[in-house]
Design an enzyme around this catalytic site. Structure first.
Site, PDB file in Angstrom:
ATOM      1  N   SER A  68     -19.487  20.072 -16.891  1.00  5.69           N
ATOM      2  CA  SER A  68     -18.867  20.713 -15.651  1.00  5.69           C
ATOM      3  C   SER A  68     -18.504  22.203 -16.157  1.00  5.69           C
ATOM      4  O   SER A  68     -18.594  22.902 -15.074  1.00  5.69           O
ATOM      5  CB  SER A  68     -17.642  20.064 -15.039  1.00  5.69           C
ATOM      6  OG  SER A  68     -16.707  19.889 -16.026  1.00  5.69           O
ATOM      7  N   ASP A 106     -18.606  16.108 -23.753  1.00  7.98           N
ATOM      8  CA  ASP A 106     -19.659  15.436 -23.181  1.00  7.98           C
ATOM      9  C   ASP A 106     -21.019  15.996 -24.175  1.00  7.98           C
ATOM     10  O   ASP A 106     -21.319  17.127 -24.581  1.00  7.98           O
ATOM     11  CB  ASP A 106     -20.078  16.371 -21.662  1.00  7.98           C
ATOM     12  CG  ASP A 106     -19.414  15.746 -20.777  1.00  7.98           C
ATOM     13  OD1 ASP A 106     -19.344  14.220 -20.756  1.00  7.98           O
ATOM     14  OD2 ASP A 106     -19.200  16.199 -19.728  1.00  7.98           O
ATOM     15  N   GLU A 137     -24.025   9.956 -20.184  1.00  5.15           N
ATOM     16  CA  GLU A 137     -24.215   9.591 -18.708  1.00  5.15           C
ATOM     17  C   GLU A 137     -25.298   8.601 -18.597  1.00  5.15           C
ATOM     18  O   GLU A 137     -26.357   8.772 -19.360  1.00  5.15           O
ATOM     19  CB  GLU A 137     -24.527  10.660 -17.874  1.00  5.15           C
ATOM     20  CG  GLU A 137     -23.542  11.773 -17.857  1.00  5.15           C
ATOM     21  CD  GLU A 137     -23.657  12.799 -16.503  1.00  5.15           C
ATOM     22  OE1 GLU A 137     -24.691  12.793 -16.042  1.00  5.15           O
ATOM     23  OE2 GLU A 137     -22.969  13.709 -16.589  1.00  5.15           O
ATOM     24  N   GLU A 204     -17.472   7.517 -11.502  1.00  5.49           N
ATOM     25  CA  GLU A 204     -17.604   8.856 -10.696  1.00  5.49           C
ATOM     26  C   GLU A 204     -18.196   8.331  -9.277  1.00  5.49           C
ATOM     27  O   GLU A 204     -19.397   7.755  -9.151  1.00  5.49           O
ATOM     28  CB  GLU A 204     -18.246   9.850 -11.357  1.00  5.49           C
ATOM     29  CG  GLU A 204     -18.259  11.356 -10.384  1.00  5.49           C
ATOM     30  CD  GLU A 204     -18.566  12.490 -10.886  1.00  5.49           C
ATOM     31  OE1 GLU A 204     -18.726  12.446 -12.221  1.00  5.49           O
ATOM     32  OE2 GLU A 204     -18.820  13.577 -10.498  1.00  5.49           O
TER      33      GLU A 204
HETATM   34  O1  KIV Z   1     -18.298  17.237 -16.844  1.00  2.00           O
HETATM   35  C1  KIV Z   1     -17.327  16.798 -16.493  1.00  2.00           C
HETATM   36  O2  KIV Z   1     -16.180  17.242 -16.067  1.00  2.00           O
HETATM   37  C2  KIV Z   1     -17.321  15.222 -15.978  1.00  2.00           C
HETATM   38  C3  KIV Z   1     -15.967  14.722 -15.347  1.00  2.00           C
HETATM   39  C4  KIV Z   1     -16.325  15.000 -13.761  1.00  2.00           C
HETATM   40  C5  KIV Z   1     -15.795  13.324 -15.451  1.00  2.00           C
HETATM   41  O3  KIV Z   1     -18.071  14.481 -16.537  1.00  2.00           O
END
Ligand code: KIV
Length: 289
Positions: A68, A106, A137, A204
């Site tokens: 994000s 991530d 994901e 989510e």
């Molecule tokens: O990238 C992110 O911030 C996320 C959250 C919304 C879970 O994956």
């Protein structure tokens, strides 16, 4: 007559030192113990050292270096332009500021889609930057990747429901798993990811009842975002809960700055609200128009 005592200040600055002194480094074992004791797990995103330190000092259990950051730090319309180099840079920044929270990073779009070898190489880069767990994901095709990472000693958080890296395939940021067949697919994918060794699962934008079902069956820890109150913990994007995000605002987000004297107070209120069940509101899903 004695005057009523003022509300406790947020544990940041001098007071934070005491909180931190009492805070052991978070581990997967301790996260599972929180879950087993019925204590909700509070997670927030973090992208830099200063906010990582503040969040950690305010009692946030897990920090997520989310992709994000492509939207809130870089100003893109989606997470797709974020690269592995960006993620490693921000993970290293957060790791330097963090002292005790569990640190998840991530795997960005394009850093694991080519298969096991690429997923391992990308995860190694994030773990060497300071992550303790990587998040990826999707379900189905990701199962062999999860198994390979776990076999190599890399803890994995899976992410199902609204998976922002697939925003174009999903047709926008919309609730997932509403129809019976879609809900069944998510249940099946969660079971497979759990069996492959995913220790954590972000859900989510899925209906609360579905998140509750998946939570009951999943062997690890579930973390919800726009998925009701019945997961083991909650996560929000920091900029959303501080109300400094531009663009569409998810309806499930609460503005924790409202009535807060400082960012630290807002974050402490979030942690308390997650722990006491005051957040989230079970009935709110989706993005506002
Ligand atoms: O990238 C992110 O911030 C996320 C959250 C919304 C879970 O994956």
């Amino acid at each position: 007559m004695t005057a009523p005592s003022p509300p406790s200040p947020a544990p940041y600055g001098a007071a934070a030192a005491d909180v931190h002194a009492a805070r052991k480094p978070m581990t997967l074992h301790r996260l599972r113990a929180l879950r087993d004791a019925g204590e909700k797990i509070a997670m927030l995103t973090a992208y830099d050292a200063a906010s990582a330190r503040l969040l950690d000092d305010c009692g946030v259990d897990c920090l997520l270096v989310g992709d994000s950051l492509g939207m809130v730090m870089q100003g893109h319309a989606s997470t797709l332009p974020v690269t592995l180099e960006h993620m490693a840079y921000h993970t290293a920044c957060v790791a330097r500021g963090n002292r005790s929270a569990w640190l998840i990073a991530d795997l960005p779009f394009g850093s694991y889609q080519r298969g096991v070898e690429q997923a391992v190489d990308s995860s190694v880069a994030l773990m060497q930057a300071g992550a303790q767990m990587v998040k990826l994901e999707g379900g189905g095709w990701t199962v062999p990747l999860v198994r390979a990472l776990v076999e190599r000693g890399i803890p994995v958080c899976a992410h199902l429901g609204l998976t922002p890296q697939s925003v174009h395939a999903l047709g926008g940021y919309r609730i997932q798993g509403r129809e019976a067949h879609a809900a069944d697919t998510l249940r099946q994918q969660a079971a497979e990811l759990g069996a492959a060794g995913a220790a954590m699962l972000v859900l989510e934008l899925v209906p609360s009842a579905l998140a509750a079902d998946i939570t009951a069956a999943f062997p690890g820890i579930t973390i919800g975002i726009g998925a009701g109150a019945r997961t083991h913990g909650q996560v929000l994007v920091l900029h959303d809960m501080l109300d400094i995000t531009t663009g569409p605002k998810p309806r499930f987000v609460r503005n924790f700055m409202q009535g807060a004297a400082s960012v630290a107070a807002a974050v402490s209120t979030y942690v308390q609200a997650v722990k006491t069940g005051a957040f989230p509101d079970e009935s709110i899903h989706g993005y506002s128009a």
